[in-house]
Write an enzyme that holds these catalytic residues in place. Sequence first.
Site, mmCIF file in Angstrom:
data_model
loop_
_atom_site.group_PDB
_atom_site.id
_atom_site.type_symbol
_atom_site.label_atom_id
_atom_site.label_comp_id
_atom_site.label_asym_id
_atom_site.label_seq_id
_atom_site.Cartn_x
_atom_site.Cartn_y
_atom_site.Cartn_z
ATOM 1 N N TYR A 177 1.376 -0.987 -0.205
ATOM 2 C CA TYR A 177 0.038 0.138 0.207
ATOM 3 C C TYR A 177 0.751 1.715 0.041
ATOM 4 O O TYR A 177 2.068 1.397 0.256
ATOM 5 C CB TYR A 177 -1.279 0.257 1.165
ATOM 6 C CG TYR A 177 -0.678 0.011 2.665
ATOM 7 C CD1 TYR A 177 -0.313 2.012 3.021
ATOM 8 C CD2 TYR A 177 0.422 -0.502 2.914
ATOM 9 C CE1 TYR A 177 -0.209 1.709 4.395
ATOM 10 C CE2 TYR A 177 1.064 -0.157 4.464
ATOM 11 C CZ TYR A 177 0.367 1.116 4.876
ATOM 12 O OH TYR A 177 1.553 1.449 6.019
ATOM 13 N N ARG A 222 8.318 3.841 -4.657
ATOM 14 C CA ARG A 222 8.407 2.782 -3.484
ATOM 15 C C ARG A 222 7.413 1.533 -4.314
ATOM 16 O O ARG A 222 6.872 0.896 -3.890
ATOM 17 C CB ARG A 222 7.863 3.829 -2.192
ATOM 18 C CG ARG A 222 7.795 2.872 -0.882
ATOM 19 C CD ARG A 222 8.383 3.976 -0.243
ATOM 20 N NE ARG A 222 6.893 4.299 0.425
ATOM 21 C CZ ARG A 222 7.109 5.183 1.446
ATOM 22 N NH1 ARG A 222 7.563 5.052 2.364
ATOM 23 N NH2 ARG A 222 5.752 5.388 1.439
ATOM 24 N N ARG A 235 -7.643 -20.517 -1.817
ATOM 25 C CA ARG A 235 -6.211 -20.243 -0.058
ATOM 26 C C ARG A 235 -5.827 -21.146 0.009
ATOM 27 O O ARG A 235 -5.652 -22.478 0.211
ATOM 28 C CB ARG A 235 -7.204 -20.381 1.392
ATOM 29 C CG ARG A 235 -6.079 -19.963 2.719
ATOM 30 C CD ARG A 235 -7.006 -19.572 3.698
ATOM 31 N NE ARG A 235 -6.299 -19.625 4.502
ATOM 32 C CZ ARG A 235 -5.296 -20.221 4.984
ATOM 33 N NH1 ARG A 235 -4.517 -20.956 4.798
ATOM 34 N NH2 ARG A 235 -4.549 -18.671 6.215
ATOM 35 N N HIS A 289 -0.947 -21.168 0.630
ATOM 36 C CA HIS A 289 0.233 -20.158 0.646
ATOM 37 C C HIS A 289 0.856 -20.215 -0.719
ATOM 38 O O HIS A 289 1.815 -19.666 -0.807
ATOM 39 C CB HIS A 289 0.840 -21.348 1.410
ATOM 40 C CG HIS A 289 0.541 -21.175 2.960
ATOM 41 N ND1 HIS A 289 -0.468 -21.831 2.939
ATOM 42 C CD2 HIS A 289 1.178 -20.060 3.554
ATOM 43 C CE1 HIS A 289 -0.531 -21.156 4.715
ATOM 44 N NE2 HIS A 289 0.062 -20.617 5.165
ATOM 45 N N LYS A 322 6.020 -1.455 1.818
ATOM 46 C CA LYS A 322 5.409 -1.433 2.400
ATOM 47 C C LYS A 322 4.270 -1.989 2.530
ATOM 48 O O LYS A 322 3.045 -2.210 1.403
ATOM 49 C CB LYS A 322 5.109 -0.315 2.099
ATOM 50 C CG LYS A 322 3.804 1.009 3.240
ATOM 51 C CD LYS A 322 4.425 2.666 2.435
ATOM 52 C CE LYS A 322 3.084 2.973 3.047
ATOM 53 N NZ LYS A 322 4.032 3.728 4.468
ATOM 54 N N GLU A 326 12.584 1.981 13.387
ATOM 55 C CA GLU A 326 11.857 3.421 12.733
ATOM 56 C C GLU A 326 11.260 2.876 13.986
ATOM 57 O O GLU A 326 10.373 1.885 14.835
ATOM 58 C CB GLU A 326 11.503 3.345 11.648
ATOM 59 C CG GLU A 326 10.840 1.765 11.167
ATOM 60 C CD GLU A 326 10.796 2.028 9.982
ATOM 61 O OE1 GLU A 326 10.496 2.453 9.061
ATOM 62 O OE2 GLU A 326 10.080 0.218 9.958
ATOM 63 N N LEU A 345 10.945 1.196 6.337
ATOM 64 C CA LEU A 345 11.058 1.959 4.977
ATOM 65 C C LEU A 345 11.230 3.189 4.984
ATOM 66 O O LEU A 345 11.764 3.662 5.751
ATOM 67 C CB LEU A 345 9.651 2.241 5.388
ATOM 68 C CG LEU A 345 8.739 2.553 4.313
ATOM 69 C CD1 LEU A 345 8.478 1.019 3.239
ATOM 70 C CD2 LEU A 345 6.866 2.590 5.111
#
Length: 284
Positions: free
Chosen positions: A33, A52, A100, A102, A147, A180, A204
């Site tokens: 995101y 990014r 679903r 993995h 991110k 961070e 990040l």
Amino acid sequence: MPRVTYVNGRYIRHRQAAVHVEDRGYQFADAVYEVIAIVRGRLVDDELHFERLERSLREIKMDMPYSRAIFRMKIAELLRVNRLHTGCLYLQVSRGVAPRNHQIPGPLAASVVMTVKALASPAPEIFENGVSVITVPDIRWKRPDIKSVALLPNILAKDEAVQRNVYEAWQVDTDGIVTEGTSTNAWIVKDGCLVTHPARHEILNGVTRLALVRIASDMGVELAEKPFSVAEAKDADEAFLSSTSAFLVPIVRIDDQQIGDGRPGPISVALLDRYKEHLWSEHA
């Protein structure tokens, strides 16, 4: 006017917005995101955000679902239908819908969700008086440079900060190094030198961080991109945090230690003033 959200090519009422139950972003946090500030209808530092986003997608083996030009067109329409000129955009891209499993499935149609909202500026007193932060163990996965929407460790750390009535939690690795915050980058100033963790896999690389690095250079402020410890942070002359939504917030206390004279320092204040100029500039 009802709030409108973008979901996979459709502009729909926010309360009706939904993704499939087997969207991999929902079930696996298999998604990335961006959050972009909007000022007078302009996306602030949008090129850096798109760079990014592209990098995050590459790192999880995905392509951009649209070109930057198409993204901008869709965002412009989202702003128009919401009649929003200043606020923020949330943009999320997941791998898509699949049974679903993995294992990363074969090619899928990515799911793209975008929301916008008005965003009040942070309270003036946090800039004038500064804030307190606590330190907590950094329990995140080893790739916070991506991110990702997998933010549960950040949520738990932020909740601890809220429960202890402080603004933010600084995450600390097993070597005692500050990485961070839960949604912010961490900075200190010592003997006139601005210090922040290098943009490696441990953090990040915040877009506001990048803007402040450039602004500091333009101002002639000495900058060292190197790790710093909790002890160094508590011994600093100044400290602050940065993010898209909070801009630059001075820190006056870390855990039980007052920083400097307990007031926002001169370099922090000067950088904030210059960042505000950048934020409102037509050329940001």
